[in-house]
Design a protein around this motif. Structure first.
Motif, PDB file in Angstrom:
ATOM      1  N   LEU A  20       0.813  -1.211   0.000  1.00 30.17           N
ATOM      2  CA  LEU A  20       0.000   0.000   0.000  1.00 30.17           C
ATOM      3  C   LEU A  20       0.849   1.264   0.000  1.00 30.17           C
ATOM      4  O   LEU A  20       0.610   2.183  -0.792  1.00 30.17           O
ATOM      5  CB  LEU A  20      -0.925  -0.003   1.221  1.00 30.17           C
ATOM      6  N   VAL A  21       1.844   1.335   0.884  1.00 30.32           N
ATOM      7  CA  VAL A  21       2.565   2.597   1.067  1.00 30.32           C
ATOM      8  C   VAL A  21       3.811   2.722   0.190  1.00 30.32           C
ATOM      9  O   VAL A  21       4.243   3.835  -0.105  1.00 30.32           O
ATOM     10  CB  VAL A  21       2.951   2.801   2.551  1.00 30.32           C
ATOM     11  N   LEU A  22       4.382   1.589  -0.229  1.00 29.08           N
ATOM     12  CA  LEU A  22       5.657   1.656  -0.943  1.00 29.08           C
ATOM     13  C   LEU A  22       5.598   1.029  -2.339  1.00 29.08           C
ATOM     14  O   LEU A  22       6.508   1.229  -3.146  1.00 29.08           O
ATOM     15  CB  LEU A  22       6.736   0.958  -0.105  1.00 29.08           C
ATOM     16  N   GLY A  23       4.533   0.306  -2.606  1.00 31.13           N
ATOM     17  CA  GLY A  23       4.447  -0.428  -3.864  1.00 31.13           C
ATOM     18  C   GLY A  23       4.541   0.431  -5.106  1.00 31.13           C
ATOM     19  O   GLY A  23       5.182   0.049  -6.090  1.00 31.13           O
ATOM     20  N   SER A  24       3.921   1.601  -5.082  1.00 33.97           N
ATOM     21  CA  SER A  24       3.920   2.446  -6.274  1.00 33.97           C
ATOM     22  C   SER A  24       5.287   3.061  -6.555  1.00 33.97           C
ATOM     23  O   SER A  24       5.573   3.452  -7.685  1.00 33.97           O
ATOM     24  CB  SER A  24       2.877   3.566  -6.134  1.00 33.97           C
ATOM     25  N   GLN A  25       6.133   3.140  -5.536  1.00 31.82           N
ATOM     26  CA  GLN A  25       7.450   3.762  -5.709  1.00 31.82           C
ATOM     27  C   GLN A  25       8.556   2.740  -5.950  1.00 31.82           C
ATOM     28  O   GLN A  25       9.509   3.021  -6.674  1.00 31.82           O
ATOM     29  CB  GLN A  25       7.795   4.583  -4.457  1.00 31.82           C
ATOM     30  N   CYS A  26       8.436   1.600  -5.318  1.00 28.79           N
ATOM     31  CA  CYS A  26       9.509   0.592  -5.377  1.00 28.79           C
ATOM     32  C   CYS A  26       8.912  -0.776  -5.676  1.00 28.79           C
ATOM     33  O   CYS A  26       9.109  -1.731  -4.914  1.00 28.79           O
ATOM     34  CB  CYS A  26      10.279   0.558  -4.061  1.00 28.79           C
ATOM     35  N   ARG A  27       8.189  -0.883  -6.772  1.00 28.56           N
ATOM     36  CA  ARG A  27       7.452  -2.109  -7.079  1.00 28.56           C
ATOM     37  C   ARG A  27       8.331  -3.366  -7.119  1.00 28.56           C
ATOM     38  O   ARG A  27       7.988  -4.381  -6.493  1.00 28.56           O
ATOM     39  CB  ARG A  27       6.692  -1.926  -8.393  1.00 28.56           C
ATOM     40  N   PRO A  28       9.482  -3.381  -7.833  1.00 25.46           N
ATOM     41  CA  PRO A  28      10.273  -4.621  -7.879  1.00 25.46           C
ATOM     42  C   PRO A  28      10.750  -5.062  -6.496  1.00 25.46           C
ATOM     43  O   PRO A  28      10.695  -6.252  -6.168  1.00 25.46           O
ATOM     44  CB  PRO A  28      11.460  -4.247  -8.787  1.00 25.46           C
ATOM     45  N   GLN A  29      11.239  -4.099  -5.694  1.00 21.49           N
ATOM     46  CA  GLN A  29      11.727  -4.448  -4.362  1.00 21.49           C
ATOM     47  C   GLN A  29      10.612  -4.953  -3.458  1.00 21.49           C
ATOM     48  O   GLN A  29      10.781  -5.941  -2.729  1.00 21.49           O
ATOM     49  CB  GLN A  29      12.412  -3.239  -3.703  1.00 21.49           C
ATOM     50  N   VAL A  30       9.480  -4.279  -3.503  1.00 19.98           N
ATOM     51  CA  VAL A  30       8.354  -4.674  -2.647  1.00 19.98           C
ATOM     52  C   VAL A  30       7.860  -6.063  -3.031  1.00 19.98           C
ATOM     53  O   VAL A  30       7.647  -6.924  -2.156  1.00 19.98           O
ATOM     54  CB  VAL A  30       7.213  -3.642  -2.728  1.00 19.98           C
ATOM     55  N   ASP A  31       7.672  -6.313  -4.316  1.00 13.19           N
ATOM     56  CA  ASP A  31       7.188  -7.632  -4.755  1.00 13.19           C
ATOM     57  C   ASP A  31       8.152  -8.735  -4.331  1.00 13.19           C
ATOM     58  O   ASP A  31       7.730  -9.806  -3.869  1.00 13.19           O
ATOM     59  CB  ASP A  31       7.014  -7.656  -6.272  1.00 13.19           C
ATOM     60  N   SER A  32       9.440  -8.466  -4.486  1.00  9.56           N
ATOM     61  CA  SER A  32      10.450  -9.453  -4.132  1.00  9.56           C
ATOM     62  C   SER A  32      10.487  -9.708  -2.626  1.00  9.56           C
ATOM     63  O   SER A  32      10.523 -10.858  -2.171  1.00  9.56           O
ATOM     64  CB  SER A  32      11.827  -8.981  -4.615  1.00  9.56           C
ATOM     65  N   PHE A  33      10.456  -8.622  -1.837  1.00 12.48           N
ATOM     66  CA  PHE A  33      10.530  -8.759  -0.383  1.00 12.48           C
ATOM     67  C   PHE A  33       9.277  -9.441   0.166  1.00 12.48           C
ATOM     68  O   PHE A  33       9.357 -10.270   1.078  1.00 12.48           O
ATOM     69  CB  PHE A  33      10.709  -7.380   0.259  1.00 12.48           C
ATOM     70  N   VAL A  34       8.132  -9.111  -0.397  1.00 15.75           N
ATOM     71  CA  VAL A  34       6.882  -9.755   0.023  1.00 15.75           C
ATOM     72  C   VAL A  34       6.945 -11.256  -0.284  1.00 15.75           C
ATOM     73  O   VAL A  34       6.517 -12.090   0.527  1.00 15.75           O
ATOM     74  CB  VAL A  34       5.675  -9.096  -0.670  1.00 15.75           C
ATOM     75  N   GLN A  35       7.480 -11.599  -1.440  1.00 19.25           N
ATOM     76  CA  GLN A  35       7.629 -13.010  -1.791  1.00 19.25           C
ATOM     77  C   GLN A  35       8.519 -13.720  -0.772  1.00 19.25           C
ATOM     78  O   GLN A  35       8.213 -14.842  -0.333  1.00 19.25           O
ATOM     79  CB  GLN A  35       8.218 -13.151  -3.197  1.00 19.25           C
ATOM     80  N   TYR A  36       9.615 -13.059  -0.402  1.00 19.87           N
ATOM     81  CA  TYR A  36      10.515 -13.649   0.599  1.00 19.87           C
ATOM     82  C   TYR A  36       9.799 -13.817   1.941  1.00 19.87           C
ATOM     83  O   TYR A  36       9.869 -14.885   2.563  1.00 19.87           O
ATOM     84  CB  TYR A  36      11.750 -12.756   0.783  1.00 19.87           C
ATOM     85  N   LEU A  37       9.107 -12.766   2.389  1.00 18.50           N
ATOM     86  CA  LEU A  37       8.437 -12.818   3.696  1.00 18.50           C
ATOM     87  C   LEU A  37       7.411 -13.937   3.749  1.00 18.50           C
ATOM     88  O   LEU A  37       7.257 -14.606   4.789  1.00 18.50           O
ATOM     89  CB  LEU A  37       7.759 -11.474   3.988  1.00 18.50           C
ATOM     90  N   LYS A  38       6.712 -14.163   2.640  1.00 22.23           N
ATOM     91  CA  LYS A  38       5.681 -15.188   2.633  1.00 22.23           C
ATOM     92  C   LYS A  38       6.248 -16.597   2.515  1.00 22.23           C
ATOM     93  O   LYS A  38       5.559 -17.575   2.854  1.00 22.23           O
ATOM     94  CB  LYS A  38       4.706 -14.921   1.475  1.00 22.23           C
ATOM     95  N   SER A  39       7.497 -16.704   2.059  1.00 21.16           N
ATOM     96  CA  SER A  39       8.087 -18.029   1.861  1.00 21.16           C
ATOM     97  C   SER A  39       8.962 -18.488   3.024  1.00 21.16           C
ATOM     98  O   SER A  39       9.194 -19.682   3.195  1.00 21.16           O
ATOM     99  CB  SER A  39       8.909 -18.054   0.569  1.00 21.16           C
ATOM    100  N   GLN A  40       9.435 -17.537   3.842  1.00 21.25           N
ATOM    101  CA  GLN A  40      10.352 -17.879   4.946  1.00 21.25           C
ATOM    102  C   GLN A  40       9.566 -18.283   6.204  1.00 21.25           C
ATOM    103  O   GLN A  40       8.366 -18.017   6.317  1.00 21.25           O
ATOM    104  CB  GLN A  40      11.278 -16.707   5.245  1.00 21.25           C
ATOM    105  N   ASN A  41      10.270 -18.914   7.140  1.00 24.11           N
ATOM    106  CA  ASN A  41       9.633 -19.368   8.377  1.00 24.11           C
ATOM    107  C   ASN A  41      10.307 -18.823   9.633  1.00 24.11           C
ATOM    108  O   ASN A  41       9.914 -19.184  10.750  1.00 24.11           O
ATOM    109  CB  ASN A  41       9.644 -20.905   8.435  1.00 24.11           C
ATOM    110  N   ASP A  42      11.314 -17.969   9.459  1.00 19.33           N
ATOM    111  CA  ASP A  42      12.067 -17.475  10.612  1.00 19.33           C
ATOM    112  C   ASP A  42      11.369 -16.318  11.321  1.00 19.33           C
ATOM    113  O   ASP A  42      11.577 -16.100  12.513  1.00 19.33           O
ATOM    114  CB  ASP A  42      13.469 -17.018  10.181  1.00 19.33           C
ATOM    115  N   TYR A  43      10.572 -15.564  10.585  1.00 16.14           N
ATOM    116  CA  TYR A  43       9.957 -14.350  11.147  1.00 16.14           C
ATOM    117  C   TYR A  43       8.437 -14.437  11.067  1.00 16.14           C
ATOM    118  O   TYR A  43       7.885 -14.708  10.006  1.00 16.14           O
ATOM    119  CB  TYR A  43      10.445 -13.108  10.397  1.00 16.14           C
ATOM    120  N   LYS A  44       7.806 -14.204  12.195  1.00 17.51           N
ATOM    121  CA  LYS A  44       6.345 -14.186  12.251  1.00 17.51           C
ATOM    122  C   LYS A  44       5.811 -12.756  12.249  1.00 17.51           C
ATOM    123  O   LYS A  44       4.650 -12.523  11.921  1.00 17.51           O
ATOM    124  CB  LYS A  44       5.852 -14.899  13.514  1.00 17.51           C
ATOM    125  N   VAL A  45       6.672 -11.806  12.620  1.00 13.11           N
ATOM    126  CA  VAL A  45       6.268 -10.395  12.724  1.00 13.11           C
ATOM    127  C   VAL A  45       7.392  -9.505  12.199  1.00 13.11           C
ATOM    128  O   VAL A  45       8.541  -9.942  12.042  1.00 13.11           O
ATOM    129  CB  VAL A  45       5.938  -9.997  14.181  1.00 13.11           C
TER     130      VAL A  45
END
Length: 225
Positions: free
Chosen positions: A155-180
């Motif tokens: 919502l807040v950063l996607g329009s400015q940094c779309r490649p980074q946000v998409d990539s980081f979101v993909q990482y966050l959803k695939s990893q298991n080390d961080y819940k928050v």
């Protein structure tokens, strides 16, 4: 006429004009505040004197924007609203006076200007950190769960940094080390977007006091998905 008498008359005339100007300005400001208050009570309950989530949806309908539109979050930032989904009268006054909007038509016209203001590099970090704090809905809460953090990043950063946000979101959803995600990690990703060449990551230095989650993210990028 003696010079002193002439000077005195001149000063009185100037002071009188200044008094009239201040009086007119004060009356105009009072009228504006009255209209801002009237607009507030168009949406707020007279008993609670607060605009609640249901009322905000009505406001969004009148503004012709979706309640998930980032400009509504920007409006909350302008008001410095403390509780997600609620606007107090004092917060409403603060935001609308700053926007010089005392009618729904003026508020609607002010939204593009507000977005331009927030997108300035000197202003955006304050909005970005506010967005995180605004989502801390529980007392003493200091972090946001991964699912909501991903939505907020988009919502807040996607329009400015779309490649980074998409990539980081993909990482966050695939990893298991961080819940928050905490504030340090949240702000660290903004710094990452501003400073690091993407997708090459050529200037990323893991010794530059990055949050560990970003070291792990870069390792994930470099190691394949």
């Amino acid at each position: 006429m003696p010079r002193n008498s002439s000077s005195s008359t001149c000063r009185k005339a100037i002071n009188s004009s200044a008094d009239l100007f201040r009086s007119a300005t004060g009356k105009a400001a009072n009228k504006e505040l009255e209209r801002i208050d009237q607009l507030f009570y168009t949406y707020a309950s007279n008993s609670s004197e607060i605009i609640d989530p249901e009322s905000i949806e009505s406001l969004c309908s009148d503004l012709e924007v979706d309640h998930t539109d980032v400009r509504i979050l920007m409006l909350a930032w302008k008001m410095q609203a403390e509780k997600q989904g609620f606007f107090t009268l004092d917060e409403w006054r603060k935001g609308l006076k700053a926007l010089r909007a005392d009618t729904i038509v003026k508020l609607k016209k002010a939204l593009p200007e507000l977005e331009t203001e927030v997108r300035r590099p000197s202003v955006f970090p304050d909005f970005y950190s506010y967005a995180f704090r605004y989502c801390l809905t529980e007392e003493k809460q200091k972090s946001i769960d991964i699912e909501n953090a991903c939505v907020l990043l988009d919502l807040v950063l996607g329009s400015q940094c779309r490649p980074q946000v998409d990539s980081f979101v993909q990482y966050l959803k695939s990893q298991n080390d961080y819940k928050v995600i905490n504030m340090d990690q949240w702000m660290g990703f903004h710094r990452f977007c501003n400073e690091i060449t993407f997708p090459s990551l050529a200037n990323y230095d893991p010794d530059s006091a990055w949050p560990l989650i970003l070291d792990n993210y870069v390792e994930w990028l470099n190691g394949g998905k």
